[in-house]
Design a protein around this motif. Structure first.
Motif, mmCIF file in Angstrom:
data_model
loop_
_atom_site.group_PDB
_atom_site.id
_atom_site.type_symbol
_atom_site.label_atom_id
_atom_site.label_comp_id
_atom_site.label_asym_id
_atom_site.label_seq_id
_atom_site.Cartn_x
_atom_site.Cartn_y
_atom_site.Cartn_z
ATOM 1 N N LEU A 40 0.825 -1.209 0.000
ATOM 2 C CA LEU A 40 0.000 0.000 0.000
ATOM 3 C C LEU A 40 0.860 1.260 0.000
ATOM 4 C CD1 LEU A 40 -2.908 -0.944 2.439
ATOM 5 C CD2 LEU A 40 -3.044 -0.564 -0.028
ATOM 6 N N ALA A 41 1.933 1.247 0.784
ATOM 7 C CA ALA A 41 2.839 2.398 0.824
ATOM 8 C C ALA A 41 3.513 2.601 -0.530
ATOM 9 C CB ALA A 41 3.884 2.205 1.909
ATOM 10 N N SER A 45 3.037 5.868 -2.908
ATOM 11 C CA SER A 45 4.176 6.678 -3.343
ATOM 12 C C SER A 45 4.193 6.825 -4.859
ATOM 13 C CB SER A 45 5.487 6.079 -2.842
ATOM 14 O OG SER A 45 5.714 4.819 -3.430
ATOM 15 N N VAL A 46 3.801 5.792 -5.593
ATOM 16 C CA VAL A 46 3.723 5.898 -7.052
ATOM 17 C C VAL A 46 2.635 6.904 -7.445
ATOM 18 C CG1 VAL A 46 3.120 4.644 -9.162
ATOM 19 C CG2 VAL A 46 4.682 3.625 -7.516
ATOM 20 N N LEU A 47 1.486 6.847 -6.789
ATOM 21 C CA LEU A 47 0.422 7.818 -7.071
ATOM 22 C C LEU A 47 0.870 9.237 -6.762
ATOM 23 C CD1 LEU A 47 -2.838 6.079 -5.804
ATOM 24 C CD2 LEU A 47 -2.090 6.454 -8.158
ATOM 25 N N SER A 53 4.300 14.943 -10.772
ATOM 26 C CA SER A 53 4.781 15.205 -12.131
ATOM 27 C C SER A 53 3.727 15.965 -12.932
ATOM 28 C CB SER A 53 5.160 13.908 -12.825
ATOM 29 O OG SER A 53 4.021 13.142 -13.118
ATOM 30 N N GLY A 54 2.453 15.699 -12.650
ATOM 31 C CA GLY A 54 1.386 16.465 -13.301
ATOM 32 C C GLY A 54 1.419 17.920 -12.909
ATOM 33 N N LEU A 55 1.685 18.202 -11.641
ATOM 34 C CA LEU A 55 1.795 19.582 -11.188
ATOM 35 C C LEU A 55 2.967 20.292 -11.835
ATOM 36 C CD1 LEU A 55 1.075 19.378 -7.343
ATOM 37 C CD2 LEU A 55 -0.406 20.251 -9.131
#
Length: 102
Positions: A40-41, A45-47, A53-55
């Motif tokens: 889950l961690a 972290s990938v999300l 990167s979108g920002l």
């Protein structure tokens, strides 16, 4: 690298739980729970990295847009050009009015 760290964490957790409780069932259950939490961690972290990167790409696009707006507005029009365009527009309007009037 990730698999090595995962194995190290799971083995150390299993050994710690076994020496604390002396129960194989508790070790298996704790190892599964620890594995789930680590996954889950990793997923979170990938999300987070995708979101960040979108920002960054949106901020870069805004900077490019700002730069292009600044370039367009950085050269004010020449006073003589504005006056000649205004005079041409006035002449065309007067010509149109004179053609419409009898």
């Amino acid at each position: 690298m990730f698999c090595r760290v995962l194995g190290l964490v799971l083995c150390s957790t299993a050994l710690t739980v076994y020496f604390d409780s002396h129960s194989i069932g508790t070790v298996v259950l704790t190892s599964l729970a620890c594995s789930l939490l680590l996954q889950l961690a990793y997923f979170a972290s990938v999300l987070f990295l995708i979101w960040r990167s979108g920002l960054v790409s949106r901020a870069g696009q805004r900077a490019e847009d700002f730069g292009s707006c600044k370039e367009v507005g950085s050269q004010p029009p020449d006073h003589d050009e504005v006056m000649s365009e205004s005079a041409d527009l006035l002449q065309s309007q007067m010509l149109t009015i004179s053609l419409l009037l009898p």
